[in-house]
Design a protein around this motif. Sequence first.
Motif, PDB file in Angstrom:
ATOM      1  N   VAL A   6      87.324 -20.818  19.831  1.00  0.00           N
ATOM      2  CA  VAL A   6      85.921 -20.554  19.546  1.00  0.00           C
ATOM      3  C   VAL A   6      85.117 -21.771  19.960  1.00  0.00           C
ATOM      4  O   VAL A   6      85.431 -22.889  19.590  1.00  0.00           O
ATOM      5  CB  VAL A   6      85.692 -20.266  18.045  1.00  0.00           C
ATOM      6  CG1 VAL A   6      84.215 -20.200  17.717  1.00  0.00           C
ATOM      7  CG2 VAL A   6      86.363 -18.973  17.657  1.00  0.00           C
ATOM      8  N   VAL A   7      84.077 -21.539  20.736  1.00  0.00           N
ATOM      9  CA  VAL A   7      83.236 -22.651  21.144  1.00  0.00           C
ATOM     10  C   VAL A   7      82.508 -23.204  19.932  1.00  0.00           C
ATOM     11  O   VAL A   7      82.260 -22.508  18.965  1.00  0.00           O
ATOM     12  CB  VAL A   7      82.230 -22.212  22.234  1.00  0.00           C
ATOM     13  CG1 VAL A   7      82.940 -21.916  23.524  1.00  0.00           C
ATOM     14  CG2 VAL A   7      81.414 -21.020  21.791  1.00  0.00           C
ATOM     15  N   LYS A   8      82.156 -24.485  19.995  1.00  0.00           N
ATOM     16  CA  LYS A   8      81.579 -25.170  18.856  1.00  0.00           C
ATOM     17  C   LYS A   8      80.055 -25.151  18.869  1.00  0.00           C
ATOM     18  O   LYS A   8      79.428 -25.959  18.235  1.00  0.00           O
ATOM     19  CB  LYS A   8      82.063 -26.618  18.817  1.00  0.00           C
ATOM     20  CG  LYS A   8      83.540 -26.742  18.647  1.00  0.00           C
ATOM     21  CD  LYS A   8      83.865 -26.941  17.216  1.00  0.00           C
ATOM     22  CE  LYS A   8      85.355 -27.156  17.060  1.00  0.00           C
ATOM     23  NZ  LYS A   8      85.740 -27.358  15.733  1.00  0.00           N
ATOM     24  N   CYS A  77      81.447 -22.599   8.286  1.00  0.00           N
ATOM     25  CA  CYS A  77      82.672 -23.210   8.796  1.00  0.00           C
ATOM     26  C   CYS A  77      83.403 -22.237   9.723  1.00  0.00           C
ATOM     27  O   CYS A  77      83.883 -22.624  10.787  1.00  0.00           O
ATOM     28  CB  CYS A  77      83.562 -23.635   7.634  1.00  0.00           C
ATOM     29  SG  CYS A  77      85.003 -24.589   8.129  1.00  0.00           S
ATOM     30  N   GLN A  78      83.447 -20.971   9.353  1.00  0.00           N
ATOM     31  CA  GLN A  78      84.096 -19.970  10.199  1.00  0.00           C
ATOM     32  C   GLN A  78      83.338 -19.785  11.511  1.00  0.00           C
ATOM     33  O   GLN A  78      83.947 -19.734  12.578  1.00  0.00           O
ATOM     34  CB  GLN A  78      84.199 -18.624   9.460  1.00  0.00           C
ATOM     35  CG  GLN A  78      84.809 -17.508  10.287  1.00  0.00           C
ATOM     36  CD  GLN A  78      86.241 -17.754  10.689  1.00  0.00           C
ATOM     37  OE1 GLN A  78      86.956 -18.516  10.051  1.00  0.00           O
ATOM     38  NE2 GLN A  78      86.693 -17.108  11.755  1.00  0.00           N
ATOM     39  N   MET A  79      82.032 -19.715  11.443  1.00  0.00           N
ATOM     40  CA  MET A  79      81.243 -19.528  12.663  1.00  0.00           C
ATOM     41  C   MET A  79      81.372 -20.719  13.604  1.00  0.00           C
ATOM     42  O   MET A  79      81.287 -20.554  14.816  1.00  0.00           O
ATOM     43  CB  MET A  79      79.767 -19.299  12.314  1.00  0.00           C
ATOM     44  CG  MET A  79      79.478 -17.951  11.700  1.00  0.00           C
ATOM     45  SD  MET A  79      79.809 -16.546  12.776  1.00  0.00           S
ATOM     46  CE  MET A  79      78.447 -16.686  13.924  1.00  0.00           C
ATOM     47  N   ARG A  80      81.561 -21.908  13.072  1.00  0.00           N
ATOM     48  CA  ARG A  80      81.703 -23.111  13.894  1.00  0.00           C
ATOM     49  C   ARG A  80      83.144 -23.357  14.333  1.00  0.00           C
ATOM     50  O   ARG A  80      83.409 -24.319  15.047  1.00  0.00           O
ATOM     51  CB  ARG A  80      81.210 -24.342  13.112  1.00  0.00           C
ATOM     52  CG  ARG A  80      79.744 -24.370  12.808  1.00  0.00           C
ATOM     53  CD  ARG A  80      78.941 -24.607  14.044  1.00  0.00           C
ATOM     54  NE  ARG A  80      79.395 -25.831  14.698  1.00  0.00           N
ATOM     55  CZ  ARG A  80      78.622 -26.691  15.295  1.00  0.00           C
ATOM     56  NH1 ARG A  80      77.347 -26.481  15.335  1.00  0.00           N
ATOM     57  NH2 ARG A  80      79.110 -27.763  15.858  1.00  0.00           N
ATOM     58  N   GLY A  81      84.074 -22.543  13.892  1.00  0.00           N
ATOM     59  CA  GLY A  81      85.481 -22.760  14.233  1.00  0.00           C
ATOM     60  C   GLY A  81      86.031 -23.994  13.550  1.00  0.00           C
ATOM     61  O   GLY A  81      86.881 -24.680  14.104  1.00  0.00           O
ATOM     62  N   GLY A  82      85.553 -24.264  12.346  1.00  0.00           N
ATOM     63  CA  GLY A  82      85.905 -25.492  11.658  1.00  0.00           C
ATOM     64  C   GLY A  82      87.087 -25.419  10.720  1.00  0.00           C
ATOM     65  O   GLY A  82      87.477 -26.433  10.148  1.00  0.00           O
ATOM     66  N   THR A 162      83.866 -13.417  14.636  1.00  0.00           N
ATOM     67  CA  THR A 162      84.642 -14.386  15.419  1.00  0.00           C
ATOM     68  C   THR A 162      85.910 -13.751  15.972  1.00  0.00           C
ATOM     69  O   THR A 162      86.359 -14.135  17.062  1.00  0.00           O
ATOM     70  CB  THR A 162      84.974 -15.656  14.609  1.00  0.00           C
ATOM     71  OG1 THR A 162      85.643 -15.295  13.401  1.00  0.00           O
ATOM     72  CG2 THR A 162      83.714 -16.444  14.293  1.00  0.00           C
ATOM     73  N   ALA A 163      86.463 -12.776  15.272  1.00  0.00           N
ATOM     74  CA  ALA A 163      87.620 -12.046  15.818  1.00  0.00           C
ATOM     75  C   ALA A 163      87.214 -11.322  17.099  1.00  0.00           C
ATOM     76  O   ALA A 163      87.934 -11.363  18.106  1.00  0.00           O
ATOM     77  CB  ALA A 163      88.153 -11.048  14.789  1.00  0.00           C
TER      78      ALA A 163
END
Length: 178
Positions: A6-8, A77-82, A162-163
């Motif tokens: 996932v891009v940041k 955090c999930q949206m940022r791939g964190g 994100t999936a």
Amino acid sequence: MTEPTVVKHAPTDPVGVLLFGLCRALALAGGLVLIAMTLMSLVSIVGRAVFTRPLPGDYELVQLGCAVSVSAFLPFCQMRGGHVLVDFFTANARFSVRATLDALGAVLLGGAAAIIAWRLAVGASSLRAANDQTTILAIPTWWAVALMVPSFALLSAAGFYTAWRHWRGRAGGRNSSA
């Protein structure tokens, strides 16, 4: 360690922009609650040390506030791939394999978050019906539980989104954000 698929940066598609904005706003609100808890703790500690008079119920307020604030950070955090990735076995796998596994993980997260949101809503209703309250300040505990429901509902949406991004980007060797 390999980079997550996932891009940041913020997504550019309309659904992603909306979700990202909601997740960010909720995380900022959670941060404000955490700052309030920190300041309240500081006042209580100073009151205890200087005046031998702490704020009554400070532990109760910290427990309720921290639960609400931490849950508010999860969707962003999930949206940022964190979230932490354990990629020991997949570090050298093809990008498409990693993206597929990341999509599967995000779907599982989305499903688990939806179940947690549902059960938190049921739990809040049950706590309200039982008139459950904190010991010192008599704050209804269902308030904090109910405030966590939108966080987990949004986490569920972020997980499924994100999936979809992982799944869509798996063939191209990159994750497109458009």
